[in-house]
Each structure stands twice: as C-alpha cells, then as structure tokens.
Design a protein around this motif. Structure first.
Motif, PDB file in Angstrom:
ATOM      1  N   GLU A  45       0.812  -1.216   0.000  1.00  0.00           N
ATOM      2  CA  GLU A  45       0.000   0.000   0.000  1.00  0.00           C
ATOM      3  C   GLU A  45       0.849   1.272   0.000  1.00  0.00           C
ATOM      4  OE1 GLU A  45      -0.150  -2.498   2.076  1.00  0.00           O
ATOM      5  OE2 GLU A  45      -0.439  -1.901   4.181  1.00  0.00           O
ATOM      6  N   LEU A  46       2.079   1.190   0.486  1.00  0.00           N
ATOM      7  CA  LEU A  46       2.972   2.348   0.432  1.00  0.00           C
ATOM      8  C   LEU A  46       3.478   2.556  -0.988  1.00  0.00           C
ATOM      9  CD1 LEU A  46       5.130   1.988   3.685  1.00  0.00           C
ATOM     10  CD2 LEU A  46       3.075   3.338   3.334  1.00  0.00           C
ATOM     11  N   ILE A  47       3.845   1.473  -1.629  1.00  0.00           N
ATOM     12  CA  ILE A  47       4.355   1.553  -3.001  1.00  0.00           C
ATOM     13  C   ILE A  47       3.251   1.963  -3.979  1.00  0.00           C
ATOM     14  CG2 ILE A  47       5.433   0.239  -4.880  1.00  0.00           C
ATOM     15  CD1 ILE A  47       6.675  -1.544  -2.735  1.00  0.00           C
ATOM     16  N   ALA A  48       2.005   1.632  -3.636  1.00  0.00           N
ATOM     17  CA  ALA A  48       0.881   1.908  -4.531  1.00  0.00           C
ATOM     18  C   ALA A  48       0.602   3.404  -4.691  1.00  0.00           C
ATOM     19  CB  ALA A  48      -0.375   1.202  -4.022  1.00  0.00           C
ATOM     20  N   ASP A  49       0.966   4.211  -3.687  1.00  0.00           N
ATOM     21  CA  ASP A  49       0.752   5.653  -3.786  1.00  0.00           C
ATOM     22  C   ASP A  49       1.960   6.291  -4.470  1.00  0.00           C
ATOM     23  OD1 ASP A  49      -0.862   8.146  -2.645  1.00  0.00           O
ATOM     24  OD2 ASP A  49       1.274   8.522  -2.331  1.00  0.00           O
ATOM     25  N   LYS A  50       1.727   7.102  -5.492  1.00  0.00           N
ATOM     26  CA  LYS A  50       2.823   7.655  -6.287  1.00  0.00           C
ATOM     27  C   LYS A  50       3.747   8.560  -5.474  1.00  0.00           C
ATOM     28  CE  LYS A  50       0.362  11.704  -8.118  1.00  0.00           C
ATOM     29  NZ  LYS A  50      -0.003  12.466  -9.340  1.00  0.00           N
ATOM     30  N   ASN A  51       3.187   9.338  -4.536  1.00  0.00           N
ATOM     31  CA  ASN A  51       4.033  10.227  -3.732  1.00  0.00           C
ATOM     32  C   ASN A  51       4.902   9.453  -2.749  1.00  0.00           C
ATOM     33  OD1 ASN A  51       3.287  12.870  -4.718  1.00  0.00           O
ATOM     34  ND2 ASN A  51       1.305  12.585  -3.740  1.00  0.00           N
ATOM     35  N   ILE A  52       4.312   8.475  -2.082  1.00  0.00           N
ATOM     36  CA  ILE A  52       5.081   7.657  -1.134  1.00  0.00           C
ATOM     37  C   ILE A  52       6.146   6.854  -1.884  1.00  0.00           C
ATOM     38  CG2 ILE A  52       4.973   5.926   0.678  1.00  0.00           C
ATOM     39  CD1 ILE A  52       3.506   8.475   1.402  1.00  0.00           C
ATOM     40  N   LYS A  53       5.780   6.344  -3.046  1.00  0.00           N
ATOM     41  CA  LYS A  53       6.746   5.584  -3.852  1.00  0.00           C
ATOM     42  C   LYS A  53       7.942   6.458  -4.221  1.00  0.00           C
ATOM     43  CE  LYS A  53       7.220   2.815  -8.050  1.00  0.00           C
ATOM     44  NZ  LYS A  53       6.550   2.322  -9.285  1.00  0.00           N
ATOM     45  N   GLU A  54       7.660   7.702  -4.619  1.00  0.00           N
ATOM     46  CA  GLU A  54       8.747   8.619  -4.967  1.00  0.00           C
ATOM     47  C   GLU A  54       9.623   8.911  -3.750  1.00  0.00           C
ATOM     48  OE1 GLU A  54       9.488  13.107  -6.858  1.00  0.00           O
ATOM     49  OE2 GLU A  54       7.463  12.291  -6.727  1.00  0.00           O
ATOM     50  N   ALA A  55       8.988   9.104  -2.589  1.00  0.00           N
ATOM     51  CA  ALA A  55       9.740   9.358  -1.361  1.00  0.00           C
ATOM     52  C   ALA A  55      10.614   8.158  -1.007  1.00  0.00           C
ATOM     53  CB  ALA A  55       8.778   9.677  -0.219  1.00  0.00           C
ATOM     54  N   LEU A  56      10.096   6.967  -1.206  1.00  0.00           N
ATOM     55  CA  LEU A  56      10.865   5.743  -0.942  1.00  0.00           C
ATOM     56  C   LEU A  56      12.102   5.673  -1.834  1.00  0.00           C
ATOM     57  CD1 LEU A  56       7.927   3.201  -0.577  1.00  0.00           C
ATOM     58  CD2 LEU A  56       9.655   3.663   1.183  1.00  0.00           C
ATOM     59  N   GLU A  57      11.936   6.022  -3.086  1.00  0.00           N
ATOM     60  CA  GLU A  57      13.070   6.006  -4.016  1.00  0.00           C
ATOM     61  C   GLU A  57      14.133   7.009  -3.600  1.00  0.00           C
ATOM     62  OE1 GLU A  57      11.107   6.782  -7.703  1.00  0.00           O
ATOM     63  OE2 GLU A  57      10.417   4.696  -7.957  1.00  0.00           O
ATOM     64  N   LEU A  58      13.702   8.136  -3.030  1.00  0.00           N
ATOM     65  CA  LEU A  58      14.647   9.171  -2.599  1.00  0.00           C
ATOM     66  C   LEU A  58      15.483   8.744  -1.407  1.00  0.00           C
ATOM     67  CD1 LEU A  58      12.402  12.349  -2.970  1.00  0.00           C
ATOM     68  CD2 LEU A  58      14.360  11.727  -4.385  1.00  0.00           C
ATOM     69  N   VAL A  59      14.938   7.842  -0.561  1.00  0.00           N
ATOM     70  CA  VAL A  59      15.690   7.418   0.632  1.00  0.00           C
ATOM     71  C   VAL A  59      16.352   6.047   0.451  1.00  0.00           C
ATOM     72  CG1 VAL A  59      14.284   8.802   2.203  1.00  0.00           C
ATOM     73  CG2 VAL A  59      13.630   6.424   1.776  1.00  0.00           C
ATOM     74  N   GLU A  60      16.402   5.579  -0.795  1.00  0.00           N
ATOM     75  CA  GLU A  60      17.128   4.336  -1.043  1.00  0.00           C
ATOM     76  C   GLU A  60      18.618   4.556  -0.800  1.00  0.00           C
ATOM     77  OE1 GLU A  60      16.528   2.349  -4.723  1.00  0.00           O
ATOM     78  OE2 GLU A  60      14.345   2.231  -4.493  1.00  0.00           O
ATOM     79  N   HIS A  61      19.249   3.582  -0.220  1.00  0.00           N
ATOM     80  CA  HIS A  61      20.680   3.644   0.116  1.00  0.00           C
ATOM     81  C   HIS A  61      21.515   4.012  -1.110  1.00  0.00           C
ATOM     82  CE1 HIS A  61      24.700   2.143   1.188  1.00  0.00           C
ATOM     83  NE2 HIS A  61      24.324   2.261   2.461  1.00  0.00           N
ATOM     84  N   SER A  62      21.151   3.455  -2.260  1.00  0.00           N
ATOM     85  CA  SER A  62      21.920   3.659  -3.491  1.00  0.00           C
ATOM     86  C   SER A  62      21.823   5.083  -4.040  1.00  0.00           C
ATOM     87  CB  SER A  62      21.447   2.675  -4.567  1.00  0.00           C
ATOM     88  OG  SER A  62      20.061   2.857  -4.826  1.00  0.00           O
TER      89      SER A  62
END
Length: 269
Positions: free
Chosen positions: A189-206
């Motif tokens: 459900e976190l990945i399903a929301d476009k804003n949360i998904k974008e935020a997740l990508e921003l805090v990826e270790h890589s």
C-alpha cells in the motif's frame, strides 16, 4: 532488494521534504487541519531560534509558504525537551510577526502552521498521538482567532488503525515510522501511492554518495550521544532527589514510584 535510510534523519528528511515540492504539499495537506488545500509552495530560509545547545543537533526543519501566503514550519524533533513547545510557539509567532512590513496592514497577515513530528513520547498520560493547538475562546470554542496553528505528532504512539479514515496521513506516518535501515520489504500500500513511492526512491541507500552516507551515520551518532548524556543527567537528578527524600524518612517504595529508580538503587544511597 532495495535498502533504505531512515527518513527521519537530517539528510533524508530535508531531501524528501526540503527539495521536492509535490511531496511536501502532499505531506502538509495530509497532516495539517487546513480549511483550504495547498496547491503550490515556495521554500523559505529557516530562521529559527537556536535550540538548547545540549540538543542543537536533534532538530530537522523545513520552512515554506503557499499560494495564499500561509507559512508552514515543519520540524522533525528527535529528542524531546520540556522547553520544546515554547520554542515552537516562539518560532511560529516570529514567522507571523515578520510578515508585517511597513507597507502591510494587520488584516493582510496570513496564518502560520507549525508541524512538529516528535520521535519520542511526551504526553505520557494521553492515549492520543496527534495534537492541534490554536487560539479559541474559552467560553465558546467556535470563536477562533486565526493566526497561529501548532500541530504535534508523537511518532512512537502512532498505529495505522488509529486513522483508518485518513488514508494519506496514515501512509505518510507509516513512511516515517516503518522505513529504516532494517526495512527489507515495503508494504504494497505504500508503493501503490505515487508520492510515497517517490519518497521511498529518494531514501534508497543507493541514491546517496559515500560522503552523504558518512554524514548520515554521523547524525545518528550525535543523536545517540545526546540521548546518552540526557539519560545520564536525568539519572543523576533522580538519585539526588531520592537521596534527599530518603533523608526525610520517605519509604523506599514511595521514593521508587516518584523517581523511577529501582528499590535496590535507592537502598544503596
């Protein structure tokens, strides 16, 4: 499998909410009690009152204004301190007053919203975790002076089921409380929301350089050190109080209840 950094840290929080307007807009609309949604924002320089030097590294802040001139101060407070509410009130008041230049009239002043996310529990006797403060008439709470709005969120108390009807608030708070270095699988459900998904990508270790990762580790080292110093100071105060109460003849069990010390610690005094 992606690895993540904790979004509550200085580096990550400011990257997500201090650089990406769309994410900040979504976040503020979800967490603040707004009568009118934010459509656009512009970031402002943060000019906050210096915190207690003992805890100067425990606060992360973002300051912005929207299309109507309303101002928003967002703070991620890692370590709670008793003076924090007064500090938040001071900063919000300062931002409100600074709007009044020589050419402005009082009726043109726009509200200031302060959102404080706290990574510790500070209202021990309250079952809630979300608190809104504003100026209301004591005799009739429907009468409000619009100007300062202070919102505090106790992150450790947040549980998704507390806010089943406020989807985006739940998703953003889950992002802040569920994602860290130990996250191996993100809820669908976190990945399903476009804003949360974008935020997740921003805090990826890589997404971070070695230099930035070193800065991130340093932030958490500072927080751990400050927590240790605070705990040590509070323990010394508790021991001193217990020693005085013991001299006055108070029972060991009562002293233990008052100070939080164990009976064994009190007996040794």
């Amino acid at each position: 499998m992606a690895k993540y950094l904790d979004p509550k840290a200085d580096l990550t929080f400011k990257k997500v909410f201090g650089e990406y307007e769309n994410l900040t807009i979504s976040f503020l609309n979800a967490l603040l009690p707004l009568k009118k949604e934010i459509k656009s924002i512009k970031y402002l320089p943060s000019e906050l009152v210096p915190d207690n030097p003992f805890r100067k590294n425990s606060i992360v802040d973002v300051h912005c204004t929207d299309q109507d001139g309303r101002q928003f101060i967002v703070e991620m407070q890692m370590i709670w301190s008793e003076e924090f509410k007064q500090r938040v009130l001071f900063n919000a008041s300062k931002a409100y007053v600074k709007q009044l230049g020589k050419s402005k009239r009082y009726e043109l002043l726009q509200p200031v919203y302060s959102l404080s996310l706290v990574n510790q529990t500070f209202e021990e006797n309250s079952k809630g975790f979300y608190y809104n403060y504003h100026i209301v008439c004591e005799e009739d709470s429907n009468l409000v002076i619009d100007g300062l709005h202070l919102t505090f969120v106790e992150l450790p108390k947040f549980k998704p089921q507390n806010l089943a009807d406020k989807k985006m608030m739940v998703l953003w708070l889950r992002f802040l409380t569920e994602i860290d270095e130990n996250t191996r699988e993100v809820a669908p459900e976190l990945i399903a929301d476009k804003n949360i998904k974008e935020a997740l990508e921003l805090v990826e270790h890589s997404a971070f350089t070695d230099e930035e990762l070193a800065q991130y580790d340093k932030f958490w080292d500072i927080i751990r050190t400050e927590n240790t110093l605070i705990s040590s100071t509070e323990k010394k105060k508790a021991l001193e109080i217990a020693k005085n109460l013991k001299q006055y003849g108070m029972s060991i069990s009562d002293i233990s209840k008052m100070t939080g010390l164990s009976e064994e610690e009190i007996i040794k005094l």
